[in-house]
Design an enzyme around this catalytic site. Structure first.
Site, mmCIF file in Angstrom:
data_model
loop_
_atom_site.group_PDB
_atom_site.id
_atom_site.type_symbol
_atom_site.label_atom_id
_atom_site.label_comp_id
_atom_site.label_asym_id
_atom_site.label_seq_id
_atom_site.Cartn_x
_atom_site.Cartn_y
_atom_site.Cartn_z
ATOM 1 N N PRO A 32 -4.137 1.667 4.927
ATOM 2 C CG PRO A 32 -2.831 1.412 6.646
ATOM 3 C CD PRO A 32 -3.082 0.683 5.169
ATOM 4 C CD GLU A 33 -8.336 5.800 1.843
ATOM 5 O OE1 GLU A 33 -8.704 6.828 1.885
ATOM 6 O OE2 GLU A 33 -8.739 4.824 1.181
ATOM 7 C CE LYS B 57 -3.392 7.073 -0.037
ATOM 8 N NZ LYS B 57 -3.973 6.063 -1.068
ATOM 9 C CG HIS C 1 1.532 -10.703 10.775
ATOM 10 N ND1 HIS C 1 2.066 -11.761 9.612
ATOM 11 C CD2 HIS C 1 0.193 -10.968 11.051
ATOM 12 C CE1 HIS C 1 1.012 -12.794 9.582
ATOM 13 N NE2 HIS C 1 -0.108 -12.230 10.089
ATOM 14 N NE ARG D 100 -3.978 -8.003 3.257
ATOM 15 C CZ ARG D 100 -5.237 -7.649 2.699
ATOM 16 N NH1 ARG D 100 -5.259 -6.774 2.115
ATOM 17 N NH2 ARG D 100 -6.260 -8.047 3.331
ATOM 18 C CE LYS E 39 -4.440 15.590 -13.553
ATOM 19 N NZ LYS E 39 -3.017 14.897 -14.217
ATOM 20 N NE ARG F 16 -8.590 0.832 -5.099
ATOM 21 C CZ ARG F 16 -7.743 1.796 -4.299
ATOM 22 N NH1 ARG F 16 -6.837 2.634 -4.695
ATOM 23 N NH2 ARG F 16 -7.807 1.613 -3.113
#
Length: 276
Positions: free
Chosen positions: A2-3, A61, A95, A114, A156, A266
């Site tokens: 989930p973002e 998040k 779960h 998880r 950056k 990623r």
């Protein structure tokens, strides 16, 4: 995992269903779900018994429920965390990790296949739970400074995709939505941050805001059963994806075949023509 849009969707659902509700008890069924509670699971349960939910908020998040005790119930969904609003007697989810039982008979289940997610009771400081005071504002936060964000991105030397995923300067941008914003901006995910011009950096961050806004409106992105809202419904932003998960398919802008590569560990999806 989930973002920001998924977390915001869940926060809104929990708030709509449980704001004002009083917790009768908190049942911890898996200690890993409260591993961030330094005082232990018993303290967690005792702190919540009798507490009333007065509101909710989110940064990046992380989401939290504010309590009438002045504390906050801080939640991170990890890779598969879900909240289920339960209004009738049904068998426990296999779960189920934490069950919040309310005085009106309803329950709020924290389900996490998880077990990377978790909850903890924490003190508040300057409007934020103490444990996440170091997390940078996200693009919807009143503390977010767009001009400062442009400066920090351009300072950056890492690939811009990696920069977007760095929660230290702006939070809440995950893998899916980074790919989407980069596609909309026509920017290569491997260009170094310091090689992105000021105008292009501002354009990219504007697209980040647009993508996240649209995804929240759509209820987030669901690829499997690991993300649903509190009522068990899936989000539908996956129908609007232009980059993420589209490797091997034609670009919707120029019809060049989309590619997949790894950036910062990623999976990254991009158009080799539009995003040079």
């Amino acid at each position: 995992m989930p973002e920001l849009p998924e977390v915001e969707t869940i926060r809104r659902g929990v708030d709509a269903n449980f704001r004002g509700a009083e917790i009768a008890e908190a049942d911890v069924l898996h200690q890993r779900a409260v591993r961030r509670q330094a005082e232990g699971g018993e303290f967690f349960a005792q702190s919540l018994a009798g507490a009333r939910i007065t509101g909710s908020s989110r940064r990046g998040k992380y989401m939290w429920l504010t309590l009438d005790s002045g504390q906050a119930l801080l939640c991170h969904l990890g890779m598969s965390g879900q909240f289920h609003a339960v209004t009738e007697k049904i068998p426990a989810h296999r779960h189920l990790r934490i069950a919040l039982r309310f005085t009106d008979g309803r329950e709020l289940w924290f389900v996490d296949q998880r077990t990377f997610g978790g909850m903890e009771v924490t003190e508040m400081a300057d409007g934020l739970p103490e444990r996440i005071s170091h997390i940078a504002p996200d693009v919807f936060d009143p503390a977010y400074d767009a001009d400062r964000a442009v400066e920090r991105l351009r300072a950056k030397r890492s690939e811009v995709k990696r920069v977007l995923l760095d929660q230290g300067w702006v939070s809440g941008i995950g893998n899916i939505y980074a790919d989407e914003a980069l596609w909309r901006a026509g920017l290569s995910p491997v260009r170094s941050g310091h090689r992105v011009g000021t105008a292009k950096a501002a354009d990219l961050l504007s697209h980040v805001t647009d993508v996240l806004t649209e995804a929240v409106t759509a209820g987030g992105t669901s690829f499997d059963e690991l993300y649903v809202n509190v009522n068990g419904e899936s989000g539908y932003f996956d129908r609007s994806l232009n980059a993420y998960g589209r490797a091997g398919q034609p670009c919707r802008r120029c019809e060049t075949v989309m590619r997949k590569r790894v950036v910062g560990g990623r999976a990254t999806h991009h158009c080799p023509h539009c995003q040079r």
